[in-house]
Scaffold this motif. Structure first.
Motif, PDB file in Angstrom:
ATOM      1  N   ALA A 132       0.837  -1.203   0.000  1.00 50.69           N
ATOM      2  CA  ALA A 132       0.000   0.000   0.000  1.00 50.69           C
ATOM      3  C   ALA A 132       0.870   1.250   0.000  1.00 50.69           C
ATOM      4  O   ALA A 132       0.577   2.245  -0.687  1.00 50.69           O
ATOM      5  CB  ALA A 132      -0.936  -0.014   1.206  1.00 50.69           C
ATOM      6  N   HIS A 133       1.968   1.211   0.764  1.00 49.34           N
ATOM      7  CA  HIS A 133       2.884   2.349   0.811  1.00 49.34           C
ATOM      8  C   HIS A 133       3.602   2.510  -0.522  1.00 49.34           C
ATOM      9  O   HIS A 133       3.813   3.633  -1.003  1.00 49.34           O
ATOM     10  CB  HIS A 133       3.900   2.148   1.934  1.00 49.34           C
ATOM     11  N   TRP A 134       3.966   1.407  -1.145  1.00 45.43           N
ATOM     12  CA  TRP A 134       4.691   1.456  -2.402  1.00 45.43           C
ATOM     13  C   TRP A 134       3.864   2.039  -3.546  1.00 45.43           C
ATOM     14  O   TRP A 134       4.417   2.466  -4.562  1.00 45.43           O
ATOM     15  CB  TRP A 134       5.202   0.060  -2.763  1.00 45.43           C
ATOM     16  N   ASP A 135       2.554   2.061  -3.394  1.00 46.96           N
ATOM     17  CA  ASP A 135       1.725   2.683  -4.421  1.00 46.96           C
ATOM     18  C   ASP A 135       2.126   4.136  -4.656  1.00 46.96           C
ATOM     19  O   ASP A 135       2.042   4.642  -5.786  1.00 46.96           O
ATOM     20  CB  ASP A 135       0.243   2.618  -4.031  1.00 46.96           C
ATOM     21  N   SER A 136       2.558   4.835  -3.598  1.00 45.24           N
ATOM     22  CA  SER A 136       2.975   6.230  -3.766  1.00 45.24           C
ATOM     23  C   SER A 136       4.232   6.319  -4.609  1.00 45.24           C
ATOM     24  O   SER A 136       4.393   7.255  -5.410  1.00 45.24           O
ATOM     25  CB  SER A 136       3.205   6.886  -2.398  1.00 45.24           C
ATOM     26  N   TYR A 137       5.158   5.347  -4.469  1.00 47.77           N
ATOM     27  CA  TYR A 137       6.342   5.320  -5.319  1.00 47.77           C
ATOM     28  C   TYR A 137       5.954   5.083  -6.776  1.00 47.77           C
ATOM     29  O   TYR A 137       6.525   5.690  -7.691  1.00 47.77           O
ATOM     30  CB  TYR A 137       7.298   4.211  -4.875  1.00 47.77           C
ATOM     31  N   ARG A 138       4.999   4.194  -6.994  1.00 48.15           N
ATOM     32  CA  ARG A 138       4.574   3.912  -8.369  1.00 48.15           C
ATOM     33  C   ARG A 138       4.028   5.170  -9.037  1.00 48.15           C
ATOM     34  O   ARG A 138       4.297   5.449 -10.210  1.00 48.15           O
ATOM     35  CB  ARG A 138       3.520   2.803  -8.370  1.00 48.15           C
ATOM     36  N   ARG A 139       3.239   5.927  -8.293  1.00 48.19           N
ATOM     37  CA  ARG A 139       2.671   7.153  -8.861  1.00 48.19           C
ATOM     38  C   ARG A 139       3.770   8.167  -9.174  1.00 48.19           C
ATOM     39  O   ARG A 139       3.749   8.810 -10.227  1.00 48.19           O
ATOM     40  CB  ARG A 139       1.636   7.748  -7.891  1.00 48.19           C
TER      41      ARG A 139
END
Length: 364
Positions: A260-267
């Motif tokens: 869930a936290h890594w979603d911000s990196y993907r964006r």
């Protein structure tokens, strides 16, 4: 003192629940202001307001009653005449005078703690407040009437989650705290997971208790961030609350929180241009050896993007990465990741291999 660490690693919790309590127990008056939690307010006003509130508290409401009675000047001996309503603004008392008044009224040293201090750089008043704190430190700590035999009467603590911006306060000769050193805020260690394990296991039935070694491993997976560990443990303790999904272990839930936290990196990654992406990859690959403008780096960028790359192009890419808080400049020509866990995400996302992955997957 300047302390830097990524967000959600426990800085503010430590300041509020440990440092402020310890300062009070040692006879100091802490003045705390969190510039991140009040981003709509001007940082300069917030710092001055924190001092005003501390003064009023020490006066047990006396200064508030003075204001309500329409009297804004309170005599504080021969040292100053304090204008309560105009602290830190033209025509009123300076921040240095306000802090001196607080020391005089309390008879104690004062420690100003500014959380997310880099936010002060957003406005002119915020920058002025930083210079005012520096001036206050120098003036007050050289005044025998205020130090009263102590080594110092005023201490300053600044924290930041953006090391590069925090460093702006100490690296330039025209900056208020030039020459000060930024320390890395230590991440929570095994003693924390052991204490947390004892606490949580005391609340759980015997068949749901968690081995401390598993809590420690889960904490590693989520990048030593208490917020994500607590979320994983809570979900483990309460189950799926009637849902269909089941998790085999706390580690699976920790991985879920990490994703869930890594979603911000993907964006963020998808918003970067090709040169920014290749510069970021090279920072990760080279580590401390990274030199952004040398011949090898320029050749590597050109090979990745399929075109010649000039040093000025690299500088623009680095500036963009810094603006997005992905990269920090340690000093001239030296750059590093803002959050080291970005390297784990990038390896997992763009070039996963068996050796990159642990049995539980890459760490946050």
């Amino acid at each position: 003192m300047f302390l830097a660490a990524p967000r959600r690693t426990g800085k503010s919790t430590f300041l509020v629940h440990d440092l402020l309590t310890e300062l009070t127990s040692r006879g100091a008056i802490p003045v705390y202001v969190d510039l991140w939690s009040q981003r709509s307010g001007d940082p300069g006003f917030l710092i001055n307001e924190a001092v005003r509130k501390a003064l009023d508290k020490q006066g047990k409401g006396v200064l508030g009653r003075i204001r309500s009675a329409g009297v804004t000047k309170a005599g504080l001996g021969s040292w100053l005449s304090f204008d309560l309503d105009k602290l830190g603004v033209p025509g009123g008392a300076t921040l240095s005078e306000g802090l001196a008044a607080l020391i005089l009224k309390s008879g104690s040293p004062v420690v100003v703690v500014v959380d997310e201090a880099q936010q002060a750089l957003k406005t002119e008043a915020g920058r002025d407040a930083m210079f005012a704190l520096k001036s206050a430190r120098d003036t007050i700590n050289l005044d025998p009437a205020l130090t009263n035999g102590r080594p110092a009467a005023l201490g300053l603590v600044f924290t930041g989650s953006h090391r590069d911006k925090l460093a702006s306060l100490v690296t330039g000769r025209d900056q208020p705290f030039f020459g000060s050193r930024i320390r890395d805020f230590p991440l929570l260690g095994r003693d924390y997971t052991e204490a947390y394990g004892r606490h949580i296991n005391g609340l759980l039935p015997p068949d749901r208790r968690i081995d401390v070694a598993e809590i420690e491993e889960a904490f590693d997976i989520v990048g030593r961030r208490p917020q994500y560990l607590h979320a994983a443990v809570t979900r483990y303790a309460t189950g799926d609350l009637g849902g269909e999904r089941e998790f085999d272990s706390l580690l699976g839930l920790a991985e879920d929180e990490r994703e869930a936290h890594w979603d911000s990196y993907r964006r963020q990654w998808s918003s970067l241009d090709a040169l920014q992406q290749t510069v970021l990859r090279r920072i990760i690959a080279e580590g401390d050896s990274f030199r952004p403008f040398d011949a090898d780096s320029l050749a590597a960028y050109a090979a990745d993007v399929g075109d010649q790359v000039a040093a000025k192009d690299v500088q623009r890419a680095l500036d963009g990465l810094r603006e997005q808080e992905l990269v920090v400049r340690l000093e001239r020509g030296r750059y590093s990741l803002e959050d080291p866990s970005l390297a784990d995400w990038l390896r997992a996302e763009t070039a996963p291999t068996e050796e990159d992955a642990s049995p539980q997957g890459p760490r946050l």
